[in-house]
Write a protein that holds these residues in place. Sequence first.
Motif, PDB file in Angstrom:
ATOM      1  N   GLN A 125      -1.274  -2.878   0.926  1.00 50.02           N
ATOM      2  CA  GLN A 125       0.141  -2.542   0.727  1.00 50.02           C
ATOM      3  C   GLN A 125       0.390  -1.057   1.006  1.00 50.02           C
ATOM      4  O   GLN A 125       1.414  -0.687   1.621  1.00 50.02           O
TER       5      GLN A 125
ATOM      6  N   GLN B 181       0.497  -0.542   4.720  1.00 52.27           N
ATOM      7  CA  GLN B 181       1.767  -1.005   5.295  1.00 52.27           C
ATOM      8  C   GLN B 181       2.888  -0.017   5.003  1.00 52.27           C
ATOM      9  O   GLN B 181       3.724   0.282   5.877  1.00 52.27           O
ATOM     10  N   GLU B 182       2.925   0.491   3.751  1.00 50.31           N
ATOM     11  CA  GLU B 182       3.978   1.452   3.403  1.00 50.31           C
ATOM     12  C   GLU B 182       3.824   2.755   4.203  1.00 50.31           C
ATOM     13  O   GLU B 182       4.825   3.366   4.612  1.00 50.31           O
ATOM     14  N   ARG B 183       2.582   3.155   4.429  1.00 50.39           N
ATOM     15  CA  ARG B 183       2.353   4.382   5.208  1.00 50.39           C
ATOM     16  C   ARG B 183       2.877   4.209   6.635  1.00 50.39           C
ATOM     17  O   ARG B 183       3.571   5.080   7.185  1.00 50.39           O
TER      18      ARG B 183
ATOM     19  N   CYS C 221       6.643   4.156   6.580  1.00 49.13           N
ATOM     20  CA  CYS C 221       7.228   5.500   6.388  1.00 49.13           C
ATOM     21  C   CYS C 221       7.191   6.314   7.692  1.00 49.13           C
ATOM     22  O   CYS C 221       8.170   6.997   8.062  1.00 49.13           O
TER      23      CYS C 221
ATOM     24  N   LEU D 144      11.502  -0.879   0.429  1.00 47.08           N
ATOM     25  CA  LEU D 144      10.771   0.332   0.083  1.00 47.08           C
ATOM     26  C   LEU D 144      11.713   1.405  -0.450  1.00 47.08           C
ATOM     27  O   LEU D 144      11.407   2.085  -1.443  1.00 47.08           O
TER      28      LEU D 144
ATOM     29  N   LYS E  50      12.628   0.659  -3.861  1.00 49.83           N
ATOM     30  CA  LYS E  50      11.514   1.010  -4.740  1.00 49.83           C
ATOM     31  C   LYS E  50      11.507   2.504  -5.048  1.00 49.83           C
ATOM     32  O   LYS E  50      11.143   2.920  -6.158  1.00 49.83           O
TER      33      LYS E  50
ATOM     34  N   LEU F  92      11.067   9.458   2.154  1.00 41.95           N
ATOM     35  CA  LEU F  92       9.969   8.693   2.742  1.00 41.95           C
ATOM     36  C   LEU F  92       8.741   9.568   2.966  1.00 41.95           C
ATOM     37  O   LEU F  92       7.599   9.136   2.763  1.00 41.95           O
TER      38      LEU F  92
ATOM     39  N   HIS G 101       7.015  10.147  -0.308  1.00 42.25           N
ATOM     40  CA  HIS G 101       6.264   8.946  -0.697  1.00 42.25           C
ATOM     41  C   HIS G 101       5.001   8.810   0.147  1.00 42.25           C
ATOM     42  O   HIS G 101       3.942   8.423  -0.365  1.00 42.25           O
TER      43      HIS G 101
ATOM     44  N   VAL H 177       1.179   8.454  -1.121  1.00 37.94           N
ATOM     45  CA  VAL H 177       0.314   7.348  -0.699  1.00 37.94           C
ATOM     46  C   VAL H 177      -0.992   7.883  -0.126  1.00 37.94           C
ATOM     47  O   VAL H 177      -2.078   7.390  -0.440  1.00 37.94           O
TER      48      VAL H 177
END
Length: 378
Positions: free
Chosen positions: A166, A169-171, A174, A199, A202, A239, A242, A246
């Motif tokens: 996860q 994927q978020e990286r 972003c 995202l 979140k 972003l 975040h 991450v």
Amino acid sequence: MPRKRRETLAPEVPKRPKLSGERSDVTRCHNVTEALQSLSLPEECKAMLLEATPLTLGVPVKERDKRQVAVAGFIGEVLKEMETKLLQDVIDSKMSSQEEVISAQMAALSAASQVQDARRRMEEMEEQLALRLSEDDAAGSTLGAVRARLAALQAAQAKAEEGQRQARQERELCIAACGCLQPDGGASTSLDHKALAALCAKLELEDSLLSTLPLILQKSHASRSYLERAASKLICEALQKHLSQVDSSSDPAVSEPPELMELKAEMAEAERLQQEKLAAVQEARKQLQDFQAALAQAQAAETCALAKLEDVKHPGETSPERQLTRLRKGALQAYQALDGTWPADLVDQVMQLEEKVQQLDQRIQQEAQRRFAVGDVA
């Protein structure tokens, strides 16, 4: 007329109303006359005695005259002499067949001993089965505990791997989103708008920014309004922040912990041990079934041996023992119920003969036990 004898009353029976010609008395008189049929007397004398039986014994004792009392006493004397003779025949029969009886008793003792041994082996096997079942339960509990620990560790491993996936994927999301939102970015064509919106939600961005995001992504930086550019900048900064979090919190790779490999090996050993205990239970059950079958076979052999012993002791319906039993249950019991009296000297003689029969039976049994104990062949 019967010779004069000292008389004794038969043992008392429960009192009941006595009626001449009563059905039960008729039946009892018939039982007495049936026994008298076997007497070795002239036919005329036997006929007179048979005819006199219901005329004397069928009358209540208090209503009998002297002649009826005398005839009733004579019948009692005859019946007791029949009993005495049969007892002597029993003794003679036992004396002549004692070796055969001893052999049959030894066979019965041997069969009983085999039953005892078979039962002991079966009971020991039952204890062994109970022990094997207990060991199987313990092995199953150990295996269950190891499986639970392994499942918990695997769940933690899977959770860590999912967190890493996860984060990756978020990286990527972003980086791609910032590429579209920055001044040199263009409209998004391959960006997952739904995932980006989730995202941003979140990250707890303001609703105004979230509602503007879909419009911003459809335009290039040059075609965006002043407010859209400002919103792009704020979203991009969030972003990027975040993304930094991450990158700082994510491990480069989630490897399998050493304890997981140890637990897998421990579970393999626990499974092997549980299978071993289960096989031991199955083998114990099979042996128990064999011992149960052996016990049943030994019991059947004992039943046959006891039946043979009974046949040897009482060979057929014409044996003295069977004749004596029928006489006592029939004529003697009926005569007693009809208030007959027994000659005292014959009563003593019967008692003495009974004692001889018991002593003879005891000697035969003791001899059979002695021979069996020393191992003589039955």
